[in-house]
Design a protein around this motif. Structure first.
Motif, PDB file in Angstrom:
ATOM      1  N   LEU A 189      19.196  -1.497 -35.828  1.00 50.13           N
ATOM      2  CA  LEU A 189      18.246  -1.428 -34.716  1.00 50.13           C
ATOM      3  C   LEU A 189      17.785   0.001 -34.490  1.00 50.13           C
ATOM      4  N   MET A 190      18.721   0.940 -34.439  1.00 52.40           N
ATOM      5  CA  MET A 190      18.335   2.325 -34.184  1.00 52.40           C
ATOM      6  C   MET A 190      17.526   2.892 -35.340  1.00 52.40           C
ATOM      7  N   MET A 191      17.883   2.522 -36.569  1.00 52.13           N
ATOM      8  CA  MET A 191      17.141   3.004 -37.732  1.00 52.13           C
ATOM      9  C   MET A 191      15.689   2.528 -37.678  1.00 52.13           C
ATOM     10  N   GLU A 192      15.487   1.255 -37.388  1.00 55.44           N
ATOM     11  CA  GLU A 192      14.132   0.718 -37.337  1.00 55.44           C
ATOM     12  C   GLU A 192      13.359   1.252 -36.131  1.00 55.44           C
ATOM     13  N   ALA A 193      14.051   1.440 -34.996  1.00 53.96           N
ATOM     14  CA  ALA A 193      13.386   2.002 -33.816  1.00 53.96           C
ATOM     15  C   ALA A 193      12.942   3.434 -34.081  1.00 53.96           C
ATOM     16  N   ALA A 194      13.802   4.216 -34.747  1.00 55.25           N
ATOM     17  CA  ALA A 194      13.440   5.593 -35.081  1.00 55.25           C
ATOM     18  C   ALA A 194      12.251   5.626 -36.039  1.00 55.25           C
ATOM     19  N   ARG A 195      12.253   4.720 -37.011  1.00 58.53           N
ATOM     20  CA  ARG A 195      11.130   4.656 -37.948  1.00 58.53           C
ATOM     21  C   ARG A 195       9.848   4.253 -37.232  1.00 58.53           C
ATOM     22  N   THR A 196       9.972   3.386 -36.232  1.00 56.14           N
ATOM     23  CA  THR A 196       8.814   3.000 -35.431  1.00 56.14           C
ATOM     24  C   THR A 196       8.149   4.224 -34.802  1.00 56.14           C
ATOM     25  N   LEU A 197       8.972   5.200 -34.422  1.00 53.64           N
ATOM     26  CA  LEU A 197       8.462   6.416 -33.784  1.00 53.64           C
ATOM     27  C   LEU A 197       8.074   7.487 -34.796  1.00 53.64           C
ATOM     28  N   GLY A 198       8.199   7.185 -36.092  1.00 49.10           N
ATOM     29  CA  GLY A 198       7.774   8.116 -37.116  1.00 49.10           C
ATOM     30  C   GLY A 198       8.867   8.955 -37.736  1.00 49.10           C
ATOM     31  N   PHE A 199      10.124   8.718 -37.356  1.00 43.12           N
ATOM     32  CA  PHE A 199      11.238   9.479 -37.913  1.00 43.12           C
ATOM     33  C   PHE A 199      11.670   8.901 -39.268  1.00 43.12           C
TER      34      PHE A 199
END
Length: 292
Positions: A189-199
């Motif tokens: 979840l955190m990995m995909e959320a971070a990727r959502t924000l461009g990280f």
């Protein structure tokens, strides 16, 4: 510096003798500036006819074991002793241009970060999008480190940890809807959320040191089995460890074994066996991490 001992035992049991195909093991951490291997041992029963070592596409250390015997039990026992230098809640030396969000990675870094910036799971109802956006401040600048620390802490405080024996992860959307999951689910979840924000973000599998094992009043969730968390790339600081299951930032107590783009690439032990389906009685995994 902390000297840690890791014992990892996996046992498969069968009601009748079965034969075994190749088994792929991801048990051995890589030496680094924050982790130095002092001793490694591995015992496999029945003894394999051959063990070969390789590095996968991410540079993780992989052992491939081959067998020619039949047995009613297949046992893998790994022991690791290492110096650990993980930092607890450090203040990252982030480049000035990346200290506030949003920012763009440099042209020199983007090609190498590659697919770690891309989302891998569908989000048709934009649940992950909306959840991630709540960490962007609307009353002033969004500090990059502050935002990621808040995301880590929110998962720890707002979601319920539930151990699950089944292999694999649930989707980030499922984790958001149920507000519960395993360490693998929270890391994803955190990995995909971070990727959502461009990280740029990567999945990490390894071991967790729980001070409570040695009598310390501090207790962490996820001991007794392999553990999972996430790394996020921050210019100037590099790949930084975030464990949303325990709210850990900086790697203290986290023993990195495998770093991958996707959780399916970080399974600690996989392999084949040949017999009747009803012969399989079950699998047991026990992980113990203690300090000296």
């Amino acid at each position: 510096m902390t000297v840690l001992n890791v014992k990892h035992v996996t046992v498969y049991r069968y009601s009748a003798p079965v034969s075994f195909g190749e088994h792929r093991l991801m048990f051995r951490p890589r030496d680094s500036h924050d982790m130095r291997l002092l001793e490694t041992r591995m015992m496999i029963s029945p003894p394999p006819t051959d063990i070969r070592w390789m590095h996968d596409v991410f540079g993780n250390s992989i052992a491939i074991a081959s067998f020619d015997q039949t047995a009613t039990e297949l046992r893998f026992e790994s022991f690791i002793r290492l110096d650990h230098f993980g930092l607890s809640n450090p203040d990252f030396p982030i480049e000035d241009y990346a200290k506030t969000y949003p920012f763009s990675y440099s042209a020199a870094e983007i090609p190498d970060l590659g697919r770690t910036t891309e989302r891998h799971f569908p989000d048709p109802d934009h649940l992950v999008d909306e959840w991630a956006k709540q960490f962007i401040r609307t009353d002033g600048p969004t500090e990059t480190q502050e935002m990621l620390v808040a995301m880590t802490g929110t998962i720890k405080e707002s979601f319920t940890y539930k151990a699950r024996v089944a292999v694999g992860t649930q989707s980030p959307a499922e984790t958001l809807e149920s507000r519960s999951g395993t360490c693998r689910d929270f890391a994803l979840l955190m990995m995909e959320a971070a990727r959502t924000l461009g990280f740029a973000a990567r999945f990490v599998s390894g071991y967790l040191y729980d001070p409570a094992v040695d009598g310390d009043p501090e207790s962490r969730v996820g001991g007794g089995a392999t553990h999972a968390w996430v790394q996020i790339y921050l210019p100037g600081a590099g790949w930084v460890e975030f464990d949303p299951t325990n709210g850990i930032v900086g790697g203290a107590g986290l023993i990195r074994v495998a770093v991958t783009r996707d959780p399916a690439q970080a399974v600690p032990l996989t392999g084949d066996w040949f017999g009747e389906a009803e012969d399989f009685l079950g699998m047991e995994v026990e992980v113990t991490v203690t300090s000296e």
